[in-house]
Design a protein around this motif. Structure first.
Motif, mmCIF file in Angstrom:
data_model
loop_
_atom_site.group_PDB
_atom_site.id
_atom_site.type_symbol
_atom_site.label_atom_id
_atom_site.label_comp_id
_atom_site.label_asym_id
_atom_site.label_seq_id
_atom_site.Cartn_x
_atom_site.Cartn_y
_atom_site.Cartn_z
ATOM 1 N N THR A 43 -18.698 26.696 28.960
ATOM 2 C CA THR A 43 -18.582 28.134 28.699
ATOM 3 C C THR A 43 -17.330 28.480 27.901
ATOM 4 N N ALA A 44 -16.649 27.464 27.365
ATOM 5 C CA ALA A 44 -15.420 27.726 26.621
ATOM 6 C C ALA A 44 -15.698 28.705 25.491
ATOM 7 N N GLY A 45 -14.859 29.717 25.378
ATOM 8 C CA GLY A 45 -14.972 30.655 24.272
ATOM 9 C C GLY A 45 -16.035 31.720 24.448
ATOM 10 N N MET A 46 -16.703 31.720 25.603
ATOM 11 C CA MET A 46 -17.782 32.705 25.770
ATOM 12 C C MET A 46 -17.237 33.994 26.369
ATOM 13 N N SER A 47 -17.951 35.075 26.080
ATOM 14 C CA SER A 47 -17.595 36.344 26.724
ATOM 15 C C SER A 47 -18.152 36.336 28.153
ATOM 16 N N LYS A 48 -17.843 37.395 28.879
ATOM 17 C CA LYS A 48 -18.230 37.448 30.291
ATOM 18 C C LYS A 48 -19.747 37.344 30.476
ATOM 19 N N GLU A 49 -20.478 38.155 29.686
ATOM 20 C CA GLU A 49 -21.943 38.145 29.842
ATOM 21 C C GLU A 49 -22.505 36.798 29.405
ATOM 22 N N GLU A 50 -21.971 36.313 28.300
ATOM 23 C CA GLU A 50 -22.445 35.023 27.820
ATOM 24 C C GLU A 50 -22.231 33.955 28.886
ATOM 25 N N VAL B 255 -33.932 29.630 12.259
ATOM 26 C CA VAL B 255 -32.793 30.105 11.460
ATOM 27 C C VAL B 255 -31.644 29.108 11.591
ATOM 28 N N PRO B 256 -30.822 29.000 10.547
ATOM 29 C CA PRO B 256 -29.705 28.049 10.630
ATOM 30 C C PRO B 256 -28.803 28.369 11.815
ATOM 31 N N ALA B 257 -28.373 27.324 12.485
ATOM 32 C CA ALA B 257 -27.575 27.509 13.691
ATOM 33 C C ALA B 257 -26.303 28.295 13.394
ATOM 34 N N SER B 258 -25.798 28.166 12.168
ATOM 35 C CA SER B 258 -24.529 28.823 11.860
ATOM 36 C C SER B 258 -24.655 30.344 11.928
ATOM 37 N N THR B 259 -25.889 30.844 11.793
ATOM 38 C CA THR B 259 -26.032 32.298 11.808
ATOM 39 C C THR B 259 -26.276 32.841 13.217
ATOM 40 N N LEU B 260 -26.434 31.948 14.168
ATOM 41 C CA LEU B 260 -26.656 32.400 15.548
ATOM 42 C C LEU B 260 -25.335 32.801 16.189
ATOM 43 N N SER B 261 -25.449 33.604 17.248
ATOM 44 C CA SER B 261 -24.232 33.997 17.957
ATOM 45 C C SER B 261 -23.639 32.784 18.653
ATOM 46 N N TYR B 262 -22.374 32.930 19.027
ATOM 47 C CA TYR B 262 -21.697 31.805 19.644
ATOM 48 C C TYR B 262 -22.398 31.347 20.915
ATOM 49 N N GLY B 263 -22.813 32.314 21.712
ATOM 50 C CA GLY B 263 -23.477 31.970 22.962
ATOM 51 C C GLY B 263 -24.729 31.149 22.715
ATOM 52 N N GLU C 40 -15.149 30.929 38.212
ATOM 53 C CA GLU C 40 -16.450 31.487 38.585
ATOM 54 C C GLU C 40 -17.552 30.481 38.283
ATOM 55 N N VAL C 41 -17.470 29.909 37.097
ATOM 56 C CA VAL C 41 -18.469 28.925 36.698
ATOM 57 C C VAL C 41 -18.438 27.740 37.649
ATOM 58 N N VAL C 42 -17.232 27.251 37.890
ATOM 59 C CA VAL C 42 -17.102 26.072 38.741
ATOM 60 C C VAL C 42 -17.708 26.334 40.118
ATOM 61 N N PHE C 43 -17.315 27.469 40.706
ATOM 62 C CA PHE C 43 -17.750 27.689 42.084
ATOM 63 C C PHE C 43 -19.213 28.081 42.189
ATOM 64 N N SER C 44 -19.742 28.600 41.105
ATOM 65 C CA SER C 44 -21.159 28.932 41.217
ATOM 66 C C SER C 44 -22.051 27.734 40.900
ATOM 67 N N LEU C 45 -21.475 26.680 40.374
ATOM 68 C CA LEU C 45 -22.302 25.530 40.016
ATOM 69 C C LEU C 45 -22.072 24.296 40.885
ATOM 70 N N ALA C 46 -20.808 24.039 41.232
ATOM 71 C CA ALA C 46 -20.470 22.712 41.743
ATOM 72 C C ALA C 46 -20.852 22.502 43.201
ATOM 73 N N ASP C 47 -21.368 21.319 43.483
ATOM 74 C CA ASP C 47 -21.546 20.895 44.868
ATOM 75 C C ASP C 47 -20.260 20.294 45.401
ATOM 76 N N ARG C 48 -19.638 19.526 44.530
ATOM 77 C CA ARG C 48 -18.349 18.923 44.910
ATOM 78 C C ARG C 48 -17.376 19.125 43.754
ATOM 79 N N ILE C 49 -16.094 19.152 44.096
ATOM 80 C CA ILE C 49 -15.068 19.387 43.084
ATOM 81 C C ILE C 49 -13.974 18.335 43.208
ATOM 82 N N THR C 50 -13.526 17.846 42.044
ATOM 83 C CA THR C 50 -12.365 16.962 42.039
ATOM 84 C C THR C 50 -11.253 17.669 41.286
ATOM 85 N N VAL C 51 -10.072 17.707 41.896
ATOM 86 C CA VAL C 51 -8.937 18.334 41.225
ATOM 87 C C VAL C 51 -8.035 17.260 40.673
ATOM 88 N N LEU C 52 -7.774 17.368 39.386
ATOM 89 C CA LEU C 52 -6.918 16.399 38.705
ATOM 90 C C LEU C 52 -5.585 17.066 38.433
#
Lengths: 321, 237, 461, 248, 300
Positions: D174-181, D142-150, D206-218
């Motif tokens: 995860t920009a623009g996603m709902s919590k479940e997404e 199906v065309p991508a435009s008809t799929l949900s944002y997630g 949440e995303v950062v801490f559940s994924l990252a091994d190391r973090i850089t703060v800018l």
């Protein structure tokens, strides 16, 4: 879509109808059909840029024109060059011109692209008028000998006969359209579509965007050039007005839009409608521009999908029972 | 309540950027809307302002429905907007920027407009000397002041302010903060979007915290101060 | 021995006989095969170019090939009253007997759009679908060339009364079906050069349009000027782009070169713009031209600006008609013109002079040929027309058999102040300078050489 | 082993400094997150690395080669894949066609004009395999435009991994996603990047801490800190940077 | 260049006069071009619309000028014709262009192309295809001497008039509310809208204003050139070159490009007449090759 027996029969019937067409229609309508064929090829080559790559080329006539001139000049100076050679030279000239202008064109898009192509077209048009030594100015190159079609040294067909030319152009245009359609089905074809929808992403996916565009221009130029070459053989005359004029570029755009942008069949339908309408309009009115202009406005305002879009809408509404 | 937003839903293409946002502001109140980047704070303001058309929901302002109206109608209804990044017209002079704030608004006040150029100059004295200067040549802090002043020129009863302290030095942040307090004293209610927690807490009585595309918390400042874990959840690392 | 008396007697008898013979033969040789007879002209009071009724059915079909759409459409409009005037005249007389049957004339429009490809398509349509017997037209040498090719291909005669390139009838392009009744480039410029041969002007500036026609006209003028007026000087020669936006820079250049005469072959709108800009800039020298003949423009420019225009053409009468027939035709047409509605109420249609006059005369010739051939068969028409001599409105027109180029006298007219009441109840020019001095250049003085390759065309047959 | 390294990277937009002297090191096989408050220069840093902008100062090195002035398509061919913050997929095409384009790139089939794409089985198979990985196999046509944002975001990620890059650059996946997404996306990313090198720019902690091994703060265009998630979490400077405190 | 014998002593002077005169010709034509192109450029700058029918509106104005001048005089035409064009422009914007604008540049270009075709045919139906002549008013006929050459008063009028219009434009943008709003909307139309100003209405008005300028150009050109259906192509193509060369949306760029093209044109004719017609388009292609955004443009 699967090819069924029904499709096969319909295809055969269509072929038979095409083969018999000249004998039922006479010379005038045979020539009209050839005109349609040439513009279908020309329109489809523009469509490669417009619908498949998303580039609004306002100067597509330059490829058409260069193709026509190349073929005409070749036959003018080398009458023994052979028909298919002449055709190929015309097509290659279109491709070559595309190669030459692409370094300028690949860097711009949208309005700037449209205007740049317009300027290039105009430059070539003026050049055709000015370089009288080569192009014979506004008189154009005409009266050159048209070699017969030589098939493997066995048969020699005189294509100056309208019916023979009809079959000849039917084969050439059919082959051209098939090749273009095939192109859209190849991996490169999907890259083209990618460029239309999201050029940036294509670039980040590892495809060299300027180079890919150059290839597309070259392909499109090749087929526009072959349409021009066919036109030269058909008319036995190329003149700046007939092949290089901006109006020709507009005609192609109109065909794509009226037929239906975004589809392969669109420009072919558009060419059929516009050649038919023009042939009709000429008899009853001298206001062809009014006609075309209003048609364009209507298409853009009310059915941006053109006639193909309209057909699909109608099919969706009434077709599925 | 002066402004009542109910079940506002906004989409960017396929993105459901605001999901059932509801909030309200009473007359003369300062309310802060806080949250991390990308949660939809600015989108909320833009949706109220009509710059992005919300797909559903209602926006009642002084009892009139504003949802679906074009931005200029909403501004004319009495809502002033101070956008993110100030968005002053850099090619216009300070005075022209101020006049822009007034041009589209019909004065409904019998006693004449509340905010005039003279009054603005009183509140923002730096503008007097620089009134003929192109706005792109003034400092970020001054641009922020100009953006606020420009909104005031339309005599709004409610100001929507998006990140006024962003990119400003601490001293200037305090200046902006004081100006906002001053304006509020003049009877203008404020919906403040901030990421500077201290400024927000200093100014606002009530706080909304935004999670992804929704409002996750609503309470008084005192309650939030008393619950650092909520703050941490919505605002910190 | 025969006596000298006897010899003298014989000689005198022989002389007498030969004189008699000569008296009979010479006039016979000099008189035309046919001539235009104004007295046969029908009552044209019901002629209205806005409401032409074309007869249908078994008719003589003439393909009117003209620019009917696009920016040049005024050109196609211009000759519409002309061809229909003649057709109306002849139809009112009952038509022409062809192939043993009296038939009416039907004019069928074909739009060249001034584009070769369109012209070709349209010409083929007219032949194959409308079944026209003959082509009439057409402006633009490149269009005429296309038409000529189509004519030859389908063996349909074509009277070219509007395109004037030398090349149309040269060795390469000649075909038996095309007849050029208008003067070619050489004729024009021979005539104009000879006009200037007897005049004091010495310095000429050539300004033409930058395309084949302009260049060939400019070059031909320079060439024939050198032949007939060796002391003339070309002080400048320029070719400007078609549809030039601003003539002022060229005129500044021209004025700096101080020519006695400016020669131009420009047609509209360039010709008009040139004239107007020239006069606006104070350039009052004569402008020798061919196509700056649009009366409406001239009226707008006024008397002063239109003075000193020298025009060369196969048909110029001006306010100086040379024969009663001319005067009668002019008057008759003008009387009708007063009743015409837009667009034919424009001033340019007021007198059938210059282009309108020439095509009018040529069209009468064409129908005369059909009448004498008594057939629409191409071969019969060709055999009558080749070598035909026709006493037209402006003198003898001879269709040279070798190259199908008509030979006739040319006229050079110069504009001056308008003269009052030349024709019954009307001045020729009102509010602008009209042509009131016409110089005739006899046919033998402007007969172009026959193209080398065509000289022996008929002998070999 | 360092796969990506920036040395004294500087960038400005018409005089406005956005990055100054950024020295970032990404190790082979790590998941590295770049975070920072608004206007910190994260996106600019990302764009400079991926070739959108060419740095005004300093250099970027990828797999030992200097790529400071390298074009995006060349970077891609060298093995750097990226996703976009604003969904940048081919909306009028199906999910299958979207992913296939990326597969073509990986297979280095670029200017093939001779074979219908549908008949190249190797491409079709590989595409379908990736579609299964991103759970879009059932909706591949199906065309991508008809799929949900997630799901559109899944295509976005799928295209990035389909080129099988050595380094994956994710810009706010995860920009623009709902919590479940978001939860689903995190799971998907974790699965897809197993054992791979990844750089992620993200606001969602949440995303950062559940994924990252190391973090850089800018912060304000400079690196404030690089470290393990715990170190970052407990750093005062980081917290005040986020709360907009003026003591920093 | 040939100088008559009597002027041999002053060849330098003669040449200088010619070049000076040519320069003024170039400037006067350039200014007309600017009038024709400025509206096109400004509309693109503010509204992101490239109106291909602009040149046809310009032509329509010349026809209006003809008809109005026949009934009254040139000055009335100069007043009324541009206003009529502005009204037509606003109607076009409101009912045709605005609804299509959200669908992108391509349909919009095609739409305005269609509008142009219709306008052309309308002109031909009403006025026919013959050339029409509009004369300058009596007071502007005649010429003033420059050295031994003469300079037409009407061209001086064009220069003065265009400069007045330019100053007027400047004042309009600097001093009036409309001008301020337009300048603000050029950089940030959303913000203008959020300040309570009806931006779509401003757009429509501005479109009318841009076409009003085209109308002015059409009237001013009418006494200089024949009024005929080819007029739009004749001057319109140059106007497009000006807009693209100067940089889309840049008024200053359009001004510089107009004068540049005017001067190149006249000096080209004076010095290298054989290639003069190629100069304009070659220059455009050259500039765009080096800088795709044009001389002063900052966007595509």
């Amino acid at each position: 879509m699967k090819i069924t027996k029904g499709h096969f029969i319909i295809g055969l019937l269509l072929l038979a109808a095409l083969a018999a067409y000249p004998f039922f229609s006479g010379v005038v309508y045979t020539n009209l059909f050839v005109r349609f064929l040439i513009f279908a090829l020309f329109g489809a080559s523009l469509n490669l840029l417009l619908s498949y790559t998303g580039l609004l080329n306002f100067g597509h006539a330059m490829f058409f024109g260069v193709g026509g001139y190349a073929t005409a000049l070749l036959l003018e100076h080398m009458p023994n060059a052979g028909l298919l050679t002449a055709l190929f030279v015309g097509a290659s000239a279109g491709a070559l011109l595309a190669l030459i202008v692409s370094p300028m064109l690949v860097r711009v898009r949208d309005t700037a692209f449209a205007l740049m192509t317009l300027a290039l077209n105009q430059l070539l048009f003026i050049a055709c008028l000015k370089l009288r030594g080569i192009t014979y100015g506004e008189d154009g190159v005409g009266g050159f000998s048209i070699p017969p079609l030589n098939l493997f040294g066995l048969v020699s067909v005189d294509i100056t006969h309208p019916y023979n030319f009809f079959y000849f152009s039917l084969c050439i245009v059919g082959l051209g359209l098939f090749l273009m359609w095939y192109t859209t089905r190849t991996p490169f074809g999907s890259i083209m579509i990618g460029i239309r929808d999201n050029p940036n992403r294509v670039n980040y996916l590892g495809f060299n965007l300027p180079f890919s565009k150059t290839v597309i221009f070259t392909i499109s130029g090749f087929f526009a050039g072959s349409a021009g070459a066919l036109f030269a053989l058909f008319q036995n005359l190329v003149s700046p007005d007939a092949v290089m004029h901006i109006q020709n570029s507009f005609t192609a755009i109109i065909m794509v839009f009226v037929g239906g942008i975004g589809t392969f069949i669109g420009p072919i339908v558009g060419a059929a409608i516009m050649t038919g309408l023009e042939n009709l309009a000429v008899r009853y009115t001298e206001k062809i521009f009014l006609f075309n202009g209003l048609l364009l406005i209507m298409v853009v305002m009310f059915f941006r999908g053109g006639f193909v879009g309209l057909y699909n809408l109608a099919k969706a509404k009434w077709g599925s029972k | 309540m002066q402004l009542v937003v109910k079940d506002l839903n906004t989409f960017y293409g396929a993105i459901h950027a605001l999901q059932n946002i509801s909030l309200s502001i009473a007359e003369g109140e300062i309310v802060a809307l806080l949250g991390r980047n990308g949660m939809g704070k600015s989108t909320t303001l833009k949706s109220i302002m009509g710059i992005i058309k919300p797909r559903s929901g209602s926006i009642q302002f002084n009892g009139n429905e504003l949802a679906g109206l074009p931005p200029h109608k909403i501004a004319q209804a009495g809502i002033g907007y101070v956008p993110e990044d100030r968005q002053v017209f850099g090619n216009l002079t300070i005075e022209e920027n101020l006049m822009m704030g007034q041009m589209g608004i019909k004065n409904k006040n019998a006693a004449g407009p509340k905010w005039t150029l003279d009054r603005i100059y009183e509140h923002f004295p730096f503008m007097v000397k620089k009134h003929g200067l192109k706005a792109r040549f003034i400092s970020g802090g001054e641009q922020q002041m100009l953006s606020i002043a420009r909104a005031l020129m339309g005599n709004p009863s409610l100001l929507l302010i998006d990140e006024p302290s962003e990119g400003l030095s601490p001293i200037i942040v305090n200046e902006v903060r004081d100006i906002l307090a001053e304006i509020n004293k003049e009877g203008v209610s404020v919906l403040l979007v901030e990421h500077n927690y201290k400024v927000a807490v200093y100014l606002a009585k009530r706080i909304y915290l935004m999670g992804k595309a929704h409002i996750g918390y609503e309470n008084s400042v005192g309650h939030l101060e008393a619950h650092p874990e909520i703050r941490s959840q919505f605002l910190e690392v | 021995m025969v006596s000298s008396k006897k010899i003298r007697y014989c000689l005198s008898v022989a002389m007498f006989i030969s004189l008699f013979l000569l008296a009979g033969i010479v006039p016979a040789a000099m008189s035309a095969n046919a001539s235009f007879n104004i007295d046969k002209m029908s009552d044209m009071s019901d002629f209205d170019p806005n409401a032409v009724q074309q007869p249908t059915g078994d008719t003589i079909k003439i393909g009117y090939m003209a620019i009917l759409s696009g920016p040049g459409a005024s050109n196609g409009e211009l000759f519409w009253p002309v061809i229909n005037w003649v057709a109306h005249d002849i139809n009112k007389r009952g038509g022409i007997v062809v192939d043993g049957k009296k038939k009416l004339i039907q004019i069928i429009k074909g739009d060249t759009q001034s584009k070769p490809a369109a012209a070709k398509q349209e010409a083929e349509r007219l032949i194959l679908e409308e079944k026209v017997h003959m082509f009439w037209g057409t402006s633009g040498s490149h269009i005429a060339k296309v038409l000529s090719d189509v004519a030859a291909k389908y063996k349909v005669p074509f009277m070219n009364c509007l395109a004037l390139s030398d090349e149309l009838m040269n060795e390469k392009n000649f075909n038996r079906y095309t007849f050029q009744t208008i003067s070619n480039t050489t004729q024009w410029n021979m005539a104009l050069a000879q006009y200037y041969a007897d005049r004091p002007e010495k310095n000429f500036y050539i300004l033409c349009q930058d395309y084949l026609y302009g260049h060939s006209m400019g070059t031909a003028f320079a060439k024939w000027l050198a032949v007939y007026k060796p002391d003339a000087k070309i002080v400048g020669e320029d070719y400007h782009e078609l549809f030039l936006k601003d003539f002022a820079p060229f005129l500044t250049k021209i004025m700096a070169a101080r020519p006695d005469v400016l020669y131009t072959a420009d047609w509209s709108p360039d010709g008009n713009n040139l004239l107007r800009t020239a006069r606006n800039m104070g350039f009052s020298q004569p402008i020798a031209n061919i196509y700056i003949t649009d009366t409406d423009t001239q009226k707008a420019l006024g008397v002063e600006a239109t003075k000193n225009l020298v025009v060369c053409y196969p048909f110029i009468i001006g306010d100086n008609p040379q024969t009663p027939a001319q005067k009668k035709l002019m008057t008759e047409w003008h009387k009708r013109w007063l009743t015409w509605k837009a667009p034919f109420n424009k001033l340019i249609y007021s007198w059938p002079d210059v282009t309108i006059g020439q095509t009018l005369a040529d069209t009468y010739w064409m129908f005369d040929i059909i009448e004498r051939a008594a057939s629409t068969d191409a071969e019969k028409i060709i055999s009558v027309w080749e070598g035909d001599e026709y006493e037209g409105l402006t003198g003898m027109h001879k269709m040279r058999a070798e190259d199908h180029q008509a030979i006739f006298p040319m006229f050079v007219g110069a504009t001056g102040y308008p003269t009052k009441e030349v024709y019954p109840g009307a001045p020729y020019a009102d509010g602008f300078s009209g042509i009131n001095k016409v110089t005739t250049i006899p046919a033998e003085k402007c007969t172009p050489p026959i193209p080398e390759g065509l000289k022996d065309r008929l002998k070999n047959k | 082993m360092v796969i990506l390294q920036t040395k004294n990277l500087c960038h400005d937009f018409s005089g406005m400094k956005v990055l100054s002297q950024v020295n970032l090191e990404i190790l082979q096989g790590e998941r590295h997150a770049v975070i920072g408050p608004n206007g910190a220069g994260k996106t600019t840093l990302f764009n400079v690395i991926t070739g959108t902008y060419h740095a005004k100062g300093g250099s970027v090195q990828f797999k030992g080669a200097d790529v400071t002035r390298t074009e995006p398509y060349q970077l891609s061919r060298m093995g750097m894949g990226r996703s976009f913050q604003i969904t940048s997929i081919f909306l009028r095409q199906s999910a299958f066609q979207n992913i296939r384009l990326a597969v073509l790139s990986r297979r280095k089939i670029r200017y093939n004009l001779f074979k219908p794409i549908d008949s190249i089985n190797i491409i079709t198979n590989e595409t379908e395999q990736i579609l299964r990985q991103i759970n879009l196999y059932d909706e591949r046509n199906v065309p991508a435009s008809t799929l949900s944002y997630g799901k559109q975001r899944s295509i976005e990620l799928g295209m990035a991994i389909a080129t099988q890059p050595d380094l994956l650059m994710f810009d706010e996946p995860t920009a623009g996603m709902s919590k479940e997404e978001t939860h689903n996306a995190v799971r998907l990313i974790r699965r897809l990047t197993e054992g791979k090198t990844m750089v992620i720019v993200e606001h969602d902690m949440e995303v950062v801490f559940s994924l990252a091994d190391r973090i850089t703060v800018l912060h304000h265009g400079e690196i404030l800190l690089t470290g393990k998630p715990e170190e970052i979490k407990n750093d005062r400077r980081v917290r005040s940077a986020y709360l907009g405190d003026s003591e920093v | 260049m040939k100088i008559p014998p009597s002027d041999r002593g002053t060849i330098m002077e003669g040449t200088a006069f010619i070049l000076l005169t040519q320069g003024i010709h170039g400037i006067s034509y350039g200014l007309v071009l600017f009038l024709a192109a400025s509206g096109l450029s400004m509309i693109f700058g503010l509204m992101d619309i490239l109106n291909l029918s602009h040149a046809y509106l310009f032509m329509l104005a010349a026809y209006f000028a003809f008809s109005i001048a026949q009934v009254t005089n040139f000055w009335v035409a100069l007043l009324l014709a541009p206003l009529a064009i502005a009204c037509i422009g606003m109607l076009l914007e409101r009912y045709l262009i605005k609804p299509v604008h959200p669908f992108g540049h391509t349909p919009e270009l095609v739409l305005t192309l269609g509008i142009g075709m219709v306008l052309l045919e309308v002109v031909k139906s009403i006025w026919g295809t013959t050339m029409l002549t509009v004369m300058p008013p009596e007071s502007l006929q005649g010429f003033i001497p420059i050295g031994y050459l003469k300079y037409p008063v009407y061209r001086i009028f064009i220069i003065v008039f265009t400069i007045i219009i330019l100053c007027g434009l400047h004042q309009l943008f600097r001093r009036t509310r409309f001008g301020t709003i337009v300048r603000a909307a050029t950089v940030n139309s959303d913000m203008v809208s959020a300040l309570g100003i009806n931006v779509p209405r401003i757009y429509t008005l501005f479109f009318g204003f841009g076409t009003w300028l085209a109308g002015l150009a059409g009237v001013v050109v009418a006494p200089l050139l024949s009024v005929h259906p080819g007029l739009a192509d004749q001057v319109g193509l140059d106007a497009f070159v000006v807009v693209v060369l100067g940089g889309l949306g840049s008024l200053w760029g359009a001004f510089v490009a107009s004068i540049l093209i005017g001067l190149l044109n006249t000096y080209g004719i004076q010095l290298i007449p054989t290639v003069a017609p190629l100069i304009t388009f070659s220059l455009m292609v050259l500039v765009l090759t080096v800088k795709p955004t044009g001389l002063f443009g900052d966007r595509q």
